[in-house]
Design a protein around this motif. Sequence first.
Motif, PDB file in Angstrom:
ATOM      1  N   TRP A   1       0.838  -1.196   0.000  1.00 55.46           N
ATOM      2  CA  TRP A   1       0.000   0.000   0.000  1.00 55.46           C
ATOM      3  C   TRP A   1       0.875   1.250   0.000  1.00 55.46           C
ATOM      4  CZ3 TRP A   1      -4.553  -1.083  -1.372  1.00 55.46           C
ATOM      5  CH2 TRP A   1      -5.143  -2.279  -0.977  1.00 55.46           C
TER       6      TRP A   1
ATOM      7  N   TYR B   1     -11.605  -4.660  -7.735  1.00 56.60           N
ATOM      8  CA  TYR B   1     -10.508  -4.793  -6.779  1.00 56.60           C
ATOM      9  C   TYR B   1      -9.207  -4.512  -7.501  1.00 56.60           C
ATOM     10  CZ  TYR B   1      -7.002  -6.608  -3.589  1.00 56.60           C
ATOM     11  OH  TYR B   1      -5.898  -6.710  -2.783  1.00 56.60           O
TER      12      TYR B   1
ATOM     13  N   GLY C   1      -6.170  -3.864  -5.348  1.00 57.45           N
ATOM     14  CA  GLY C   1      -5.159  -3.832  -4.308  1.00 57.45           C
ATOM     15  C   GLY C   1      -4.081  -4.869  -4.558  1.00 57.45           C
TER      16      GLY C   1
ATOM     17  N   GLU D   1      -9.375   5.978  -6.443  1.00 58.15           N
ATOM     18  CA  GLU D   1      -8.023   5.426  -6.489  1.00 58.15           C
ATOM     19  C   GLU D   1      -6.975   6.524  -6.305  1.00 58.15           C
ATOM     20  OE1 GLU D   1      -5.075   2.636  -9.242  1.00 58.15           O
ATOM     21  OE2 GLU D   1      -7.040   3.228 -10.038  1.00 58.15           O
TER      22      GLU D   1
ATOM     23  N   VAL E   1      -7.058   5.874  -2.212  1.00 56.32           N
ATOM     24  CA  VAL E   1      -6.161   4.714  -2.151  1.00 56.32           C
ATOM     25  C   VAL E   1      -4.707   5.170  -2.233  1.00 56.32           C
ATOM     26  CG1 VAL E   1      -5.517   2.528  -3.230  1.00 56.32           C
ATOM     27  CG2 VAL E   1      -7.927   3.185  -3.098  1.00 56.32           C
ATOM     28  N   LYS E   2      -4.366   5.906  -3.285  1.00 57.75           N
ATOM     29  CA  LYS E   2      -2.981   6.357  -3.440  1.00 57.75           C
ATOM     30  C   LYS E   2      -2.687   7.581  -2.571  1.00 57.75           C
ATOM     31  CE  LYS E   2      -2.306   4.534  -8.101  1.00 57.75           C
ATOM     32  NZ  LYS E   2      -2.032   4.836  -9.535  1.00 57.75           N
TER      33      LYS E   2
ATOM     34  N   TRP F   1      -5.554   4.459   2.002  1.00 50.45           N
ATOM     35  CA  TRP F   1      -6.676   3.775   2.635  1.00 50.45           C
ATOM     36  C   TRP F   1      -6.995   2.496   1.861  1.00 50.45           C
ATOM     37  CZ3 TRP F   1     -10.530   8.367   3.807  1.00 50.45           C
ATOM     38  CH2 TRP F   1      -9.987   9.150   4.830  1.00 50.45           C
ATOM     39  N   ALA F   2      -6.621   1.378   2.441  1.00 52.88           N
ATOM     40  CA  ALA F   2      -6.754   0.089   1.762  1.00 52.88           C
ATOM     41  C   ALA F   2      -8.199  -0.247   1.415  1.00 52.88           C
ATOM     42  CB  ALA F   2      -6.170  -1.016   2.648  1.00 52.88           C
ATOM     43  N   GLU F   3      -9.138   0.162   2.272  1.00 57.50           N
ATOM     44  CA  GLU F   3     -10.524  -0.279   2.108  1.00 57.50           C
ATOM     45  C   GLU F   3     -11.149   0.162   0.794  1.00 57.50           C
ATOM     46  OE1 GLU F   3     -10.744   3.412   4.886  1.00 57.50           O
ATOM     47  OE2 GLU F   3      -9.338   1.811   4.369  1.00 57.50           O
ATOM     48  N   TYR F   4     -10.623   1.235   0.205  1.00 59.26           N
ATOM     49  CA  TYR F   4     -11.215   1.726  -1.037  1.00 59.26           C
ATOM     50  C   TYR F   4     -10.700   0.996  -2.272  1.00 59.26           C
ATOM     51  CZ  TYR F   4     -13.877   5.443   1.114  1.00 59.26           C
ATOM     52  OH  TYR F   4     -14.807   6.135   1.846  1.00 59.26           O
ATOM     53  N   SER F   5      -9.758   0.068  -2.093  1.00 59.16           N
ATOM     54  CA  SER F   5      -9.276  -0.703  -3.243  1.00 59.16           C
ATOM     55  C   SER F   5     -10.231  -1.836  -3.611  1.00 59.16           C
ATOM     56  CB  SER F   5      -7.900  -1.290  -2.941  1.00 59.16           C
ATOM     57  OG  SER F   5      -8.003  -2.298  -1.942  1.00 59.16           O
TER      58      SER F   5
END
Length: 431
Positions: free
Chosen positions: A7, A51, A53, A261, A265-266, A270-274
């Motif tokens: 991440w 997905y 991630g 993203e 995410v980037k 925040w991992a949950e949005y991947s």
Amino acid sequence: MADRADWPAPASPADPAAAMFATQTIDAVATAYVLLSLEIGTHEKGYIDAYYGPPSLLDAAIASPRDKAALLATARQLMAKLDGIAPDLSDPIEKRRSAFLRAQLRAAETRLMMMDGTRFPFAEEAERLFGVRPDLKPLASYDAQLAAIDALVPGPGDLATRVEAYLDRFTIPKERLQKVFDAAIARCRGRTATHVAMPEGESFDLQFVTGKSWSGYNYYQGGYHSIIQVNTDLPIRLSRALDLGCHEGYPGHHLLNMKIEEQLVKGRGWAEYSVYPLYSPQSLIAEGTANYGIDLAFPDRTRPDTERDVLMPLAEIAPPSDDRYWQLLDAMKLLQGARLTIAQQYLDGQIDRPTALALTQKYLLFSPQRAEQSVTFTDQYRSYVINYGIGEEMVRAFIERGNPDRDEIWRRMALILGEPTLPADLLAPPE
């Protein structure tokens, strides 16, 4: 799927030390939530909409998924952990992040229960999955609108048959679909790019498919790339070109996913949005912004002018001599709430499938074939149908509150696209 081993570094959490610890704990819950979602996806095809991630998490989920009972217990444990973390959060954006995760986990809990045979009443199912309890109108309340449409399309025979025959004049020939959709999406993108910065290198592939219960779909791949599919099972009318170009593309699903993203995410790590579970509050935001995006990109006369001057010549459709075509489309949009009432009655067992088909023909003015596609969608996706009309109404009310100018309208749209947003957040005044 983007190939990233790790991440991005999370954004700096807020002070004090307790808040820092809480944020780190949320990161752990977020990663556990992603794995949970991917494992649920092994039990239900279509549960994971997107997905992008780390591939290692997906590989782990596929290799040894837990059973549904264990996943249900995990969802409840993660919700309890968030409930313990929330009081220590001082940063408003982290509070919203925690609330988003909590709502997503409740939806996961609900879907797991449904997979094991639990059935909720339509309104409760919608609220648990998508964060909104729908307030539905009786079908009789749409009779006056049907009468208004009857005056627009006079003649012998039942109203649905007359409307279908009139709209069939505006069918895009199959051999011209590519040209028309390419032009429509290009204009959707151009109007959006004037107001919203696009990530460098963003792109999409357009595909025409068959055998689906939906008319269009966006499969986001990560890396700012989407596959946009258009279903050609039924003849495609000209109005669908800008509808689908905006809804599936710009400023709809493609833009929303890119901004998530890019910024969450980037940008924040925040991992949950991947991961995007289809049966979750994310879908009301996604469908609501995508539907609202059509009017956002083409306000007032710009839509009929674009269709008449650009798309109809490409489709080799003779432009109408008056505005009755667009008046009819606007009038039919006011019937969309009837679809939700029919779905509620059907899914709650108040009417059978033949009755649902008949009511769909009557109140949505569909041919038997289009009614079949609509009810088949309800069979497959159940209360998901609320996300289109109710989602659009909520997004419109949030963005247009106080009669803002066009720049402010686009700014508010960007807020929804790039921040953790739940349906309940749309009830608060824009910041």
